[in-house]
Design an enzyme around this catalytic site. Sequence first.
Site, PDB file in Angstrom:
ATOM      1  N   GLN A  14      21.556  16.694 -21.543  1.00 36.57           N
ATOM      2  CA  GLN A  14      21.651  16.614 -22.994  1.00 36.57           C
ATOM      3  C   GLN A  14      22.445  17.576 -23.504  1.00 36.57           C
ATOM      4  O   GLN A  14      24.053  17.051 -24.170  1.00 36.57           O
ATOM      5  CB  GLN A  14      20.541  16.594 -24.073  1.00 36.57           C
ATOM      6  CG  GLN A  14      20.200  16.191 -25.063  1.00 36.57           C
ATOM      7  CD  GLN A  14      20.434  14.918 -25.957  1.00 36.57           C
ATOM      8  OE1 GLN A  14      20.042  13.752 -25.334  1.00 36.57           O
ATOM      9  NE2 GLN A  14      21.095  14.673 -26.221  1.00 36.57           N
ATOM     10  N   ALA A  63       0.812  -0.828   0.275  1.00 30.63           N
ATOM     11  CA  ALA A  63       0.001   0.102  -0.109  1.00 30.63           C
ATOM     12  C   ALA A  63       0.321   1.400  -0.005  1.00 30.63           C
ATOM     13  O   ALA A  63       1.410   1.708   0.787  1.00 30.63           O
ATOM     14  CB  ALA A  63      -0.885  -0.062   1.154  1.00 30.63           C
ATOM     15  N   GLU A 117       4.015  20.010   3.034  1.00 28.94           N
ATOM     16  CA  GLU A 117       5.164  18.293   2.790  1.00 28.94           C
ATOM     17  C   GLU A 117       5.211  18.563   0.809  1.00 28.94           C
ATOM     18  O   GLU A 117       6.503  18.409   0.624  1.00 28.94           O
ATOM     19  CB  GLU A 117       4.770  16.559   2.527  1.00 28.94           C
ATOM     20  CG  GLU A 117       5.355  15.725   1.915  1.00 28.94           C
ATOM     21  CD  GLU A 117       5.131  14.208   2.831  1.00 28.94           C
ATOM     22  OE1 GLU A 117       4.221  14.118   3.436  1.00 28.94           O
ATOM     23  OE2 GLU A 117       5.471  13.565   1.958  1.00 28.94           O
TER      24      GLU A 117
HETATM   25  C1  LIG Z   1      13.167   7.070  -2.329  1.00 26.63           C
HETATM   26  C2  LIG Z   1      11.680   6.921  -1.757  1.00 26.63           C
HETATM   27  C3  LIG Z   1      11.434   7.843  -0.259  1.00 26.63           C
HETATM   28  C4  LIG Z   1      10.060   7.268  -0.091  1.00 26.63           C
HETATM   29  N1  LIG Z   1       9.946   7.697   1.272  1.00 26.63           N
HETATM   30  C5  LIG Z   1       9.099   7.545   1.819  1.00 26.63           C
HETATM   31  C6  LIG Z   1       9.177   8.013   3.447  1.00 26.63           C
HETATM   32  O1  LIG Z   1       9.459   8.492   3.821  1.00 26.63           O
HETATM   33  N2  LIG Z   1       7.383   7.137   3.851  1.00 26.63           N
HETATM   34  C7  LIG Z   1       6.362   6.362   3.501  1.00 26.63           C
HETATM   35  O2  LIG Z   1       5.617   6.817   4.036  1.00 26.63           O
HETATM   36  N3  LIG Z   1       7.049   6.339   2.345  1.00 26.63           N
HETATM   37  C8  LIG Z   1       7.358   7.030   1.073  1.00 26.63           C
HETATM   38  N4  LIG Z   1       7.865   6.515  -0.302  1.00 26.63           N
HETATM   39  C9  LIG Z   1       7.047   5.750  -0.623  1.00 26.63           C
HETATM   40  C10 LIG Z   1       6.186   6.814  -1.449  1.00 26.63           C
HETATM   41  O3  LIG Z   1       5.450   7.657  -1.272  1.00 26.63           O
HETATM   42  C11 LIG Z   1       5.260   5.662  -2.086  1.00 26.63           C
HETATM   43  O4  LIG Z   1       6.320   4.978  -3.313  1.00 26.63           O
HETATM   44  C12 LIG Z   1       4.082   6.099  -3.309  1.00 26.63           C
HETATM   45  O5  LIG Z   1       2.719   6.592  -2.550  1.00 26.63           O
HETATM   46  C13 LIG Z   1       3.380   5.344  -4.258  1.00 26.63           C
HETATM   47  O6  LIG Z   1       3.302   4.603  -3.697  1.00 26.63           O
HETATM   48  P1  LIG Z   1       3.341   2.706  -4.461  1.00 26.63           P
HETATM   49  O7  LIG Z   1       5.523   2.475  -4.564  1.00 26.63           O
HETATM   50  O8  LIG Z   1       3.210   1.654  -3.668  1.00 26.63           O
HETATM   51  O9  LIG Z   1       2.845   2.548  -5.993  1.00 26.63           O
HETATM   52  P2  LIG Z   1       1.282   2.523  -6.276  1.00 26.63           P
HETATM   53  O10 LIG Z   1       0.382   2.860  -5.216  1.00 26.63           O
HETATM   54  O11 LIG Z   1       1.400   1.240  -6.713  1.00 26.63           O
HETATM   55  O12 LIG Z   1       1.646   2.775  -7.262  1.00 26.63           O
HETATM   56  C14 LIG Z   1       1.894   2.835  -9.134  1.00 26.63           C
HETATM   57  C15 LIG Z   1       1.153   3.357  -9.742  1.00 26.63           C
HETATM   58  O13 LIG Z   1       0.033   3.033  -9.740  1.00 26.63           O
HETATM   59  C16 LIG Z   1      -0.536   5.096 -10.268  1.00 26.63           C
HETATM   60  N5  LIG Z   1      -1.898   5.148  -9.088  1.00 26.63           N
HETATM   61  C17 LIG Z   1      -2.144   4.351  -8.517  1.00 26.63           C
HETATM   62  N6  LIG Z   1      -3.627   4.825  -7.428  1.00 26.63           N
HETATM   63  C18 LIG Z   1      -3.567   5.721  -8.734  1.00 26.63           C
HETATM   64  C19 LIG Z   1      -4.758   5.995  -9.078  1.00 26.63           C
HETATM   65  N7  LIG Z   1      -6.034   5.475  -8.176  1.00 26.63           N
HETATM   66  N8  LIG Z   1      -4.429   6.873 -10.542  1.00 26.63           N
HETATM   67  C20 LIG Z   1      -4.205   7.116 -11.367  1.00 26.63           C
HETATM   68  N9  LIG Z   1      -2.723   6.111 -10.619  1.00 26.63           N
HETATM   69  C21 LIG Z   1      -2.015   5.890  -9.762  1.00 26.63           C
HETATM   70  C22 LIG Z   1       0.804   5.130  -9.517  1.00 26.63           C
HETATM   71  O14 LIG Z   1       0.793   6.802  -9.976  1.00 26.63           O
HETATM   72  C23 LIG Z   1       1.511   4.844 -10.131  1.00 26.63           C
HETATM   73  O15 LIG Z   1       2.153   5.444 -11.145  1.00 26.63           O
HETATM   74  C24 LIG Z   1       9.355   6.701  -0.647  1.00 26.63           C
HETATM   75  C25 LIG Z   1       9.677   6.157  -2.145  1.00 26.63           C
HETATM   76  C26 LIG Z   1      10.375   6.007  -2.592  1.00 26.63           C
HETATM   77  C27 LIG Z   1      10.469   5.524  -3.506  1.00 26.63           C
END
Ligand SMILES: Cc1cc2nc3c(=O)[nH]c(=O)nc-3n(C[C@H](O)[C@H](O)[C@H](O)COP(=O)(O)OP(=O)(O)OC[C@H]3O[C@@H](n4cnc5c(N)ncnc54)[C@H](O)[C@@H]3O)c2cc1C
Length: 379
Positions: free
Chosen positions: A337, A131, A243
């Site tokens: 680039q 999630a 944020e």
């Molecule tokens: C370097 C890094 C640092 C981070 N730091 C933190 C932190 O400190 N604390 C923390 O809690 N999290 C952190 N995160 C997590 C980050 O907030 C999540 O990766 C991000 O919110 C996306 O969630 P997910 O990776 O589960 O992708 P998913 O939710 O699985 O999304 C996958 C794709 O589906 C798309 N998508 C999902 N739902 C929808 C929708 N309703 N409509 C259209 N498109 C959609 C997304 O835009 C994305 O392109 C970090 C991530 C990274 C990579």
Amino acid sequence: MIPRTLFSSDHELFRDSVRKFLEQEAVPHHHQWEKDGHIDRALWNKAGEAGMLCSHIPEEYGGMAADFLYSTVVIEEIGRLGLTGIGFSLHSDIVAPYILHYGSEALKQRYLPKLVSGEMVTAIAMTEPGAGSDLQGVKTTAVLDGDEYVINGSKTFITNGWLADLVIVVAKTDPKAGAKGTSLFLVEASTPGFSKGKRLEKVGMKAQDTSELFFQDVRVPKENLLGQPGMGFAYLMQELPQERLTVGIGALASAEAALKWTLDYTRERKAFGKAVADFQNTRFKLAEMATEIQVGRVFIDRCLELHLQGKLDVPTAAMLKYWTTDLQCKVLDECVQLHGGYGFMWEYPIARAWADARVQRIYAGTNEIMKEIISRSLV
Ligand SMILES: Cc1cc2nc3c(=O)[nH]c(=O)nc-3n(C[C@H](O)[C@H](O)[C@H](O)COP(=O)(O)OP(=O)(O)OC[C@H]3O[C@@H](n4cnc5c(N)ncnc54)[C@H](O)[C@@H]3O)c2cc1C
């Protein structure tokens, strides 16, 4: 260029001291920290001494009661120098406000002075393996047992996670109640049952420690609940505009720095007997980037002005986050680039900034989620 008018001479004096601090304490080491996968823990204490952490916190908890422009200065200077390993803003501008706004007096007194001094490093753990965008799908639970909550679950991608001493954990206190069953807890890293997984290997922001966190029967006093049970989602919605503003501020500072590096580089680099900056294509690209950065600068400064008045709304913050991070990635790509092959070499700041920029469109709410938020306010 349109002059910036928001910052006073005091802000600019603070900017000079922040820049000097970073040039002395961070710039010479950042390359090594990228190899280590985290920054030096001692930098947190030094930054605390220098007044760079949580400057907005009221004086009774050790802060300077400074306005948000002081935080802005720290984010801008870190962004300008490409020091993406330094997670001060997440600690100062994202975690600390939750404690200040929703923590009990006892929690504020216990923790805030340690956040200001750098004695404690903090993180916020929302995302789980299953999630991210859909935070309502969080599976971590917190069950009340006597005077304690018992937390079970796992988190991933947590910034500052590996160095963190204190973590805000998003957990379900009532799994059947959806968003209304979500609560926020303060968990100290030394609590039995709390463990840290590996530092995750990333494409960019390599000096930023990003970790998995695990909670197995972690018992926290019920006083460690932030605010009211079931209100976690509402608190997250309240705090997320700041944020997103911080991400936008960093994005624009990075784009401005990249443009400057590229101007310097293309003036020096020769091809076909002239400077690369003398080709019409280069000049037009530079002109386009300078224009779009200027548009972004005016937008950000107006949002900052609104934020100082407590009037930055959720859809506008979402517009800012998505538009400035898209712009950052576009500018960084054009700048790579214009550097040619050198732009792909890690030793060049432009290459690192390009790799570091990519995640800005993903975290703090993906840019697709930002468009969802904006469109909901329209239709
Ligand atoms: C370097 C890094 C640092 C981070 N730091 C933190 C932190 O400190 N604390 C923390 O809690 N999290 C952190 N995160 C997590 C980050 O907030 C999540 O990766 C991000 O919110 C996306 O969630 P997910 O990776 O589960 O992708 P998913 O939710 O699985 O999304 C996958 C794709 O589906 C798309 N998508 C999902 N739902 C929808 C929708 N309703 N409509 C259209 N498109 C959609 C997304 O835009 C994305 O392109 C970090 C991530 C990274 C990579």
